[in-house]
Scaffold this motif. Structure first.
Motif, PDB file in Angstrom:
ATOM      1  N   ARG A  88       3.060   5.276  15.152  1.00 28.02           N
ATOM      2  CA  ARG A  88       1.108   4.999  14.860  1.00 28.02           C
ATOM      3  C   ARG A  88       1.391   5.610  13.465  1.00 28.02           C
ATOM      4  NH1 ARG A  88      -1.105   5.517  19.911  1.00 28.02           N
ATOM      5  NH2 ARG A  88      -2.784   7.859  18.883  1.00 28.02           N
ATOM      6  N   VAL A  89      -0.193   5.420  13.110  1.00 23.78           N
ATOM      7  CA  VAL A  89      -0.630   5.600  11.660  1.00 23.78           C
ATOM      8  C   VAL A  89      -0.313   7.394  11.389  1.00 23.78           C
ATOM      9  CG1 VAL A  89      -2.127   5.470  10.158  1.00 23.78           C
ATOM     10  CG2 VAL A  89      -2.169   3.264  11.499  1.00 23.78           C
ATOM     11  N   GLY A  90      -0.502   7.916  12.692  1.00 27.15           N
ATOM     12  CA  GLY A  90      -0.331   9.714  12.339  1.00 27.15           C
ATOM     13  C   GLY A  90       0.589   9.982  12.342  1.00 27.15           C
ATOM     14  N   ASP A  91       1.517   8.942  12.026  1.00 28.38           N
ATOM     15  CA  ASP A  91       3.345   9.514  12.763  1.00 28.38           C
ATOM     16  C   ASP A  91       3.916   8.633  11.586  1.00 28.38           C
ATOM     17  OD1 ASP A  91       2.086  11.335  14.557  1.00 28.38           O
ATOM     18  OD2 ASP A  91       3.183   9.585  16.246  1.00 28.38           O
ATOM     19  N   LEU A  92       3.911   7.697  11.383  1.00 32.28           N
ATOM     20  CA  LEU A  92       4.904   7.091  10.196  1.00 32.28           C
ATOM     21  C   LEU A  92       4.793   7.595   8.865  1.00 32.28           C
ATOM     22  CD1 LEU A  92       3.823   2.920  10.788  1.00 32.28           C
ATOM     23  CD2 LEU A  92       6.136   4.536  11.345  1.00 32.28           C
ATOM     24  N   PRO A  93       5.776   7.686   8.526  1.00 32.41           N
ATOM     25  CA  PRO A  93       6.146   8.339   7.688  1.00 32.41           C
ATOM     26  C   PRO A  93       5.892   7.192   6.235  1.00 32.41           C
ATOM     27  CG  PRO A  93       8.317   8.388   8.428  1.00 32.41           C
ATOM     28  CD  PRO A  93       7.255   7.564   9.408  1.00 32.41           C
ATOM     29  N   VAL A  94       5.774   8.178   4.829  1.00 30.81           N
ATOM     30  CA  VAL A  94       5.333   6.501   3.336  1.00 30.81           C
ATOM     31  C   VAL A  94       6.954   6.426   3.181  1.00 30.81           C
ATOM     32  CG1 VAL A  94       5.810   6.789   1.054  1.00 30.81           C
ATOM     33  CG2 VAL A  94       4.354   8.724   2.555  1.00 30.81           C
ATOM     34  N   LYS A  95       8.484   6.442   3.873  1.00 33.48           N
ATOM     35  CA  LYS A  95       9.274   6.174   3.941  1.00 33.48           C
ATOM     36  C   LYS A  95       9.575   4.906   4.746  1.00 33.48           C
ATOM     37  CE  LYS A  95      14.142   6.436   3.320  1.00 33.48           C
ATOM     38  NZ  LYS A  95      15.068   5.066   4.106  1.00 33.48           N
ATOM     39  N   ALA A  96       9.824   5.102   5.751  1.00 34.54           N
ATOM     40  CA  ALA A  96       8.602   4.025   7.048  1.00 34.54           C
ATOM     41  C   ALA A  96       7.741   2.400   5.892  1.00 34.54           C
ATOM     42  CB  ALA A  96       8.049   4.227   8.509  1.00 34.54           C
ATOM     43  N   GLU A 140       0.517   0.748  16.705  1.00 37.65           N
ATOM     44  CA  GLU A 140       1.918   0.655  16.019  1.00 37.65           C
ATOM     45  C   GLU A 140       2.483  -0.078  15.820  1.00 37.65           C
ATOM     46  OE1 GLU A 140       4.507   2.646  19.709  1.00 37.65           O
ATOM     47  OE2 GLU A 140       2.444   3.888  20.577  1.00 37.65           O
ATOM     48  N   TRP A 141       2.171  -1.279  15.266  1.00 41.47           N
ATOM     49  CA  TRP A 141       2.532  -2.523  14.796  1.00 41.47           C
ATOM     50  C   TRP A 141       1.919  -2.288  12.889  1.00 41.47           C
ATOM     51  CZ3 TRP A 141       6.340  -5.973  15.862  1.00 41.47           C
ATOM     52  CH2 TRP A 141       6.538  -5.778  17.522  1.00 41.47           C
TER      53      TRP A 141
END
Length: 229
Positions: A88-96, A140-141
């Protein structure tokens, strides 16, 4: 004999593509992320040449290629490699985000830039294996779809820039395909994986080769491939 450079030839669509082009007797250049991977590719495709360059670090591709012999003329550059990280946008870190964009978008742009002189000499063909996510983004994509939407923009711009010089550009948009990446996607989704539900990589390669083999009086700019079941 045509010369082709393939990324992602170690598995999935890229591996099938390398096998089919080898069977035709074409000249293959395979990009590997490191020397160990290059040795594995040469063992699997003994007639192929290898180049080492890490798509995860596109800023160093120019330096890496400066220490290796590149093809003088290149009939096709086939961008098949890719990575996926769902979330989710709210969970993905910058590194991902950075890792996904580097491999799926920035590296193809840089690789194309570095090889354009060889492609122009041969009036070659650049093929971007995109994704259905490059046309429509689902929950989530976000990172993967953003990279693939960007890849579509890259292809569209490149086509307009290079058309007059004879370089053709094709985007291929496969739906879910039975590859190791799809196994990872199912793991991230928490779903059981059944390869029989999805497209055989061979079918994607057949569509891609149709564009590659088309006579020079025409150009296939986009191909969408969807599961038939």
């Amino acid at each position: 004999m045509a010369a082709h450079l393939i990324t992602g030839a170690g598995s999935g669509i890229g591996a099938v593509l390398a096998e089919r082009l080898t069977e035709r007797g074409d000249d293959l250049w395979l990009l590997a992320r490191d020397a160990r991977r290059a040795a594995e590719l040469r063992e699997r495709f003994p007639a192929a040449k290898t180049l080492v360059g890490n798509l995860a670090d596109p800023a160093k591709l120019s330096w890496a290629f400066g220490h290796q012999a590149l093809p003088v003329e290149l009939d096709s550059l086939l961008h098949v490699a890719g990575v996926v990280e769902l979330g989710r946008v709210g969970d993905l870190p910058v590194k991902a985000w950075q890792d996904t964009l580097n491999v799926n978008l920035v590296a193809p742009a840089e690789l194309t830039r570095l090889l354009l002189p060889s492609l122009r000499l041969a009036k070659g063909h650049v093929v971007f294996v995109n994704s259905g996510a490059g046309l429509s983004a689902g929950a989530e994509w976000s990172a993967y779809a953003a990279s693939k939407h960007g890849l579509k923009a890259l292809a569209d711009s490149l086509r307009q820039e290079e058309h007059a010089g004879g370089v053709r550009v094709t985007s291929v948009y496969p739906g879910r395909t039975a590859t190791p990446m799809q196994v990872k996607v199912h793991q991230q989704e928490g779903k059981a994986y059944d390869a029989e539900r999805w497209i055989d990589p061979e079918s994607v390669v057949r569509a891609l080769l149709t564009a590659l083999d088309l006579p020079r009086d025409a150009e296939i700019t986009e191909i969408t491939v969807r599961p038939g079941k």
